[in-house]
Design an enzyme around this catalytic site. Structure first.
Site, mmCIF file in Angstrom:
data_model
loop_
_atom_site.group_PDB
_atom_site.id
_atom_site.type_symbol
_atom_site.label_atom_id
_atom_site.label_comp_id
_atom_site.label_asym_id
_atom_site.label_seq_id
_atom_site.Cartn_x
_atom_site.Cartn_y
_atom_site.Cartn_z
ATOM 1 N N CYS A 16 -45.674 -12.084 47.746
ATOM 2 C CA CYS A 16 -46.304 -13.223 47.083
ATOM 3 C C CYS A 16 -46.088 -13.113 45.574
ATOM 4 O O CYS A 16 -46.336 -12.058 44.981
ATOM 5 C CB CYS A 16 -47.796 -13.227 47.426
ATOM 6 S SG CYS A 16 -48.816 -14.200 46.341
ATOM 7 N N CYS A 19 -49.203 -12.371 43.788
ATOM 8 C CA CYS A 19 -49.582 -10.959 43.969
ATOM 9 C C CYS A 19 -48.795 -10.073 43.006
ATOM 10 O O CYS A 19 -49.331 -9.096 42.474
ATOM 11 C CB CYS A 19 -49.300 -10.501 45.404
ATOM 12 S SG CYS A 19 -50.136 -11.493 46.652
ATOM 13 N N ASP A 395 -10.207 -18.339 25.634
ATOM 14 C CA ASP A 395 -9.212 -17.551 24.929
ATOM 15 C C ASP A 395 -7.908 -17.739 25.715
ATOM 16 O O ASP A 395 -7.940 -17.936 26.929
ATOM 17 C CB ASP A 395 -9.648 -16.077 24.927
ATOM 18 C CG ASP A 395 -8.621 -15.170 24.284
ATOM 19 O OD1 ASP A 395 -8.009 -15.610 23.303
ATOM 20 O OD2 ASP A 395 -8.439 -14.044 24.770
#
Length: 705
Positions: A16, A19, A395
């Site tokens: 959770c 939690c 590049d």
């Protein structure tokens, strides 16, 4: 702080997001702890401070969180049907079922029915009540606190069956959420399984099998056909095709022979190899990838920070609304029991679980699975920024091109003899163009002859005597100054130069003999990649290069790029990136991760290529393409946009279902079981929607926009 070691631990039962936030807060409240970070995605905690595993477990006792050292071998997973919480849920359901039968046989208020409902509530909700009452005593309001209040309230007003149904549904939702989060986290656990835990090495003339953690640098691995390579190293003996898909995402195996680099977790397909170990197990490329992916999943994306902040204020507001729903209508003459019940339902439906989990599950899934495809995204913020890109700067050398010169065209009356004379001169030169000609001759099985009186002419070319004749090889301007070249040859040379080639002319005793065109060739994948980027929604592609304008323009034209800026020094590339950001807001710079560092740092997202062999690329870039090509770039753009789309959907699902449920208060239709269905449904919808990212990769497909 400097003297205190940071320790990492694996966590079990962390399902959770709320939690995880509470667990982190509890750890930080331990006096000996200086700092703590709970990584919900990777199910890990980092703690700075002198604390034991028991201390940390006490901080997570409210949710039964278990703690284990990070280096401990993974334990066997407990099957879904054997997990304690699932067994308890099943027993609770049996008593609920008997209670419902008893309420039909007798009536809902009969002692037998009430007794069965009470047993169902106590069995299914014991852990929830224990945690909820503890939270209530500390005025901490999470889902378990709200549920505890709601169930106690339901019991007080005599809604025993409703209370039992709600407890059972909550237990089911918790079990499904835990299962879904474990599914999302499997992207990391699968990465951990890539490299074998043991390997065969040669020590003291004997072959022995040892755990990888005991293998030392310079040990020699013996890798048989069909085996995985256990450690990073250099091939000493043997040659074989090695499947590097687990590291770089490349589908085609790469041929390896003596002197080539190999990576832990890659598959040796054909021949037997002897590999000298160059890194310890914790420093291998796959170990770094796992570490960086876990850190990336811990970093909160902007949308997640917004949701966390929103949830902080949202929960107290819901509690206030629930209180008003329960109190105001009865004070105006409505029935107390009905509106207290409605208030309890509001408490349940208003829990922010789905909202809090809406973003991290999508980020965990996307970043973990990108790593499996050879793309290392170093944080949720970068995942989101990629999805907003409008322009990408590249590049040229080593990114759009191969990064080394190759012979592209030879013109002479006697090609092989001409190449032999020119390569014989160039053998003595260290110039990259000279090396390209020597390599070309070697591939054509042409051997150099003896050269007398070799002399390098700085910035122009080289000279030497071959078979009593003086050969001069060099730039067009130099050769034209010492010899006469036909006009039609000059025309062809200028055409090749306009296409990005460097042309080298050769004369024998002052008489023109031919020329060789050399170029840094465009990668075979570059054209397709740029087309794919346009179809993925990138509006502007620009080449930033230090090369001359004629070569740069020729390559940009072949690739269909929208812009090119040539002859740039590193600080000028930085200025170009800043200008692009002013115009397009979100701009990426793609390079090799070592050069162009200022431009990579200044861009919205710095993308490095060839991360598999470059520590600098892994450390400095926001995104590392592990293979040395751009093929995964369009995929990464689409993945990010898909993840952004799913996060927005999740937030809409989470809030939308809550609002619909809360509107049911007006006609008085909101019940406790509808409330828990709304909360459970929103959470599961959010998690399952996020797992769409997982499914699209597990089948090897590119996610659609």
């Amino acid at each position: 702080m400097e003297n205190t070691v940071k320790k990492e631990y694996r966590l079990e039962n962390l399902s959770c997001a709320n939690c995880a936030m509470k667990f982190e807060k509890n750890i930080k409240n331990i006096p000996a702890v200086e700092d703590a970070i709970v990584n919900f995605g990777a199910s890990k905690v980092s703690v700075v401070g002198d604390v034991s595993i028991e201390d940390i477990e006490r901080a997570g006792a409210f949710d039964g969180i278990k703690v284990a050292p990070v280096k401990r071998r993974k334990e066997e997973k407990i099957p879904f049907y054997k997990r304690k919480e699932n067994v308890v849920t099943a027993i609770s359901f049996i008593f609920l079922l008997f209670g419902i039968i008893a309420s039909f046989v007798y009536e809902e208020t009969h002692p037998v029915a009430i007794g069965l409902f009470v047993i169902s509530i106590v069995v299914g909700g014991y852990d929830m009540f224990k945690s909820g009452l503890m939270n209530l005593s500390r005025f901490y309001f999470d889902m378990k606190t709200l549920m505890t209040i709601a169930i106690i309230g339901a019991a007080i007003i005599g809604e025993w069956r409703e209370g039992a149904v709600v407890v059972f549904l909550f237990a089911v939702s918790e079990a499904l959420e835990a299962y879904s989060m474990n599914k999302a986290r499997q992207s990391i656990s699968q990465l951990m399984d890539i490299a074998p835990p043991t390997a065969t090495i040669r020590r003291g003339g004997q072959l022995i099998e040892v755990d990888t953690e005991f293998i030392q640098i310079n040990d020699v691995l013996i890798v048989k056909p069909g085996q995985k390579i256990a450690m990073d190293g250099i091939v000493l003996k043997g040659s074989s095709s090695v499947n590097q898909a687990s590291i770089t995402g490349e589908a085609v195996p790469v041929f390896k022979t003596s002197g080539d680099e190999v990576f832990a977790g890659t598959l040796n397909e054909e021949g037997s190899l002897e590999v000298q170990v160059t890194k310890r197990v914790e420093d291998t490329t796959i170990a770094k990838i796992i570490h960086l992916v876990e850190e990336a999943q811990a970093e909160k994306a902007p949308s997640q920070k917004f949701v966390d902040k929103f949830a902080k204020y949202y929960t107290p507001v819901i509690i206030a609304i629930a209180f008003l729903v329960a109190i105001v209508p009865p004070l105006l003459g409505a029935e107390w029991q009905t509106w207290i019940y409605q208030g309890l339902a509001v408490l349940v439906v208003g829990c922010p679980c789905a909202l809090v989990v809406s973003t991290p599950v999508a980020i965990v899934t996307a970043i973990g699975n990108a790593a499996k495809q050879g793309v290392l995204i170093k944080g949720g913020i970068h995942l989101e920024e990629i999805g907003r890109l409008q322009a990408i700067a590249f590049d040229k050398t080593g990114t759009l091109t191969k990064g080394y010169p190759e012979v592209t065209y030879v013109e002479s009356e006697s090609t092989n003899d001409f190449i032999q004379k020119v390569m014989s001169i160039e053998t003595y030169s260290q110039h990259p163009l000279a090396q390209a000609i020597v390599n070309y001759g070697s591939r054509e099985h042409i051997h150099a002859v003896e050269v007398d009186e070799f002399q390098s002419v700085t910035g122009k070319g080289a000279e030497g005597i071959i078979e009593s004749k003086k050969w001069s090889v060099g730039s067009v301007s130099w050769i034209l100054s010492i010899s006469t070249v036909p006009a039609e040859v000059i025309e062809r040379v200028e055409h090749l130069q306009s296409e990005g080639n460097t042309v080298i002319l050769a004369v024998e005793d002052g008489i023109y003999k031919g020329f060789i065109a050399v170029a840094d060739p465009i990668r075979s994948t570059s054209n397709k990649v740029l087309m794919d980027l346009k179809s993925a929604g990138i509006k502007h592609t620009v080449m930033l290069t230090g090369d001359d304008a004629r070569t740069a323009n020729a390559i940009a034209a072949k690739l269909g790029m929208t812009d090119v800026e040539a002859g740039l020094m590193p600080e000028q590339k930085l200025t170009a990136i800043k200008a692009l950001k002013e115009k397009y807001k979100a701009v990426a710079m793609v390079g090799d991760g070592v050069n162009d560092a200022p431009a990579l740092a200044a861009s919205t997202v710095g993308i490095a290529m060839g991360g598999a062999g470059t520590d600098a690329a892994l450390e400095t870039a926001d995104v590392a393409l592990m293979a040395d090509d751009l093929e995964k770039l369009p995929y990464t753009i689409r993945l990010s946009r898909k993840a952004l789309h799913i996060i927005k959907e999740n937030i809409m699902f989470a809030l939308g279902l809550k609002i619909v449920a809360l509107l049911l208060i007006i006609p008085g239709w909101l019940t406790l079981w509808i409330a828990i269905f709304a909360d459970m449904g929103a959470t599961l919808l959010v998690v399952l929607n996020s797992l769409r990212l997982l499914n699209s990769f597990s089948k090897g497909k590119t996610p659609a926009e």
